[in-house]
Design an enzyme around this catalytic site. Structure first.
Site, PDB file in Angstrom:
ATOM      1  N   HIS A  97       0.423  -1.050  -0.698  1.00 46.48           N
ATOM      2  CA  HIS A  97       0.333   0.157  -0.075  1.00 46.48           C
ATOM      3  C   HIS A  97       0.860   1.557   0.039  1.00 46.48           C
ATOM      4  O   HIS A  97       2.336   1.245   0.352  1.00 46.48           O
ATOM      5  CB  HIS A  97      -0.958  -0.048   1.099  1.00 46.48           C
ATOM      6  CG  HIS A  97      -1.799   0.993   1.159  1.00 46.48           C
ATOM      7  ND1 HIS A  97      -2.960   1.970   0.085  1.00 46.48           N
ATOM      8  CD2 HIS A  97      -2.408   2.611   2.425  1.00 46.48           C
ATOM      9  CE1 HIS A  97      -3.422   3.352   0.956  1.00 46.48           C
ATOM     10  NE2 HIS A  97      -2.519   2.816   1.962  1.00 46.48           N
ATOM     11  N   SER A  98       0.420   2.327  -0.773  1.00 49.18           N
ATOM     12  CA  SER A  98       1.529   3.624  -1.259  1.00 49.18           C
ATOM     13  C   SER A  98       3.037   3.520  -1.048  1.00 49.18           C
ATOM     14  O   SER A  98       3.295   2.459  -1.920  1.00 49.18           O
ATOM     15  CB  SER A  98       0.925   4.776  -0.001  1.00 49.18           C
ATOM     16  OG  SER A  98       0.994   5.609   0.012  1.00 49.18           O
TER      17      SER A  98
END
Length: 257
Positions: A97-98
């Site tokens: 994530h990210s």
């Protein structure tokens, strides 16, 4: 919060060990994040899929270790720790994530070069690596850095309002921002696994159109799913996101059976 460190040492957390799972999912947190971010996901995917959450140095029980402000170095160390943890015949996938999406991609490249490639790469809320741009956020003042984190909605305001807690987490956040800011994609062979991107339609940092460029990172199939919510849509829409991811993982397990 129960957890196991077996097969990966300090780097890997198995919150819900599932040795008979048909697939394993290695999860890489966002900037400033920790393995605990994936505890709920691990619980909800078990026992069909076993989650191996990566714990970066410099946070929580690894707070005494220096942060690694370089994504290439972080990927080298993470891949080294994961190799023994991913032994066996069960397929595995990577999810990031990210910042964790870029890191998962770099780890996928390293594992593929060993001949032990991932069955799939799942990326979330992150620009494709070859389109990464340094916005200089790692040079922000402490106050500006806190405001930037709060704007994304990933950290409880109460934590960043507490001077003692802030002193604990700010070094890791700044180190991760520096790692993201200094990252430069190195050309190389494309991945050969499926790449599936997830994002929130209201993400203030990454436009939906940017996620489509992840298709250029692989010779395999590409998919994109857009959820309501912002940068942390996977928290806001946890049940919906988890159902989708579980379906993808079930397909991977069935394909290898």
């Amino acid at each position: 919060m129960s957890e196991s460190h077996a097969g990966g040492g300090a780097w890997i957390r198995r919150f819900h060990p599932s040795p008979d799972a048909g697939v394993r999912l290695v999860c890489f947190p966002h900037a400033g994040g920790s393995a605990g971010f994936f505890h709920r996901l691990s619980r909800d995917l078990a026992p069909g899929a076993e989650v191996l959450a990566v714990q970066y140095p410099g946070r929580q029980d690894r707070r005494g270790e220096p942060n690694i402000p370089d994504l290439a170095g972080l990927a080298d160390r993470a891949a080294e720790a994961l190799r023994p943890a991913l032994s066996g015949t069960a397929p595995f996938a990577l999810f990031g994530h990210s910042m964790g999406a870029t890191l998962a991609y770099e780890v996928a490249r390293r594992l593929r070069s060993d001949g032990r490639g991932a069955a799939a790469l799942f990326v979330s809320a992150r620009t494709a690596p070859h389109r990464s741009v340094d916005h200089g956020r790692h040079e922000l003042s402490d106050r500006e850095l806190v405001e930037d984190v709060l704007a994304l909605g990933g950290t409880a305001a109460g934590v960043l309002d507490d001077p003692e807690l802030l002193e604990m987490v700010l070094p890791s956040i700044r180190s991760d921002y520096r790692a993201v800011g200094s990252y430069r994609h190195a050309p190389g062979p494309l991945l050969d696994c499926a790449v599936h991107a997830f994002t929130g339609v209201s993400d203030p940092r990454v436009p939906v159109a940017e996620l489509r460029h992840w298709a250029e990172c692989t010779e395999g199939p590409f998919g994109l799913e857009v959820f309501s919510g912002g940068h942390f849509y996977l928290v806001e829409r946890h049940e919906e996101f988890t159902r989708s991811l579980a379906g993808c993982l079930k397909q991977l397990a069935s394909a290898s059976g």
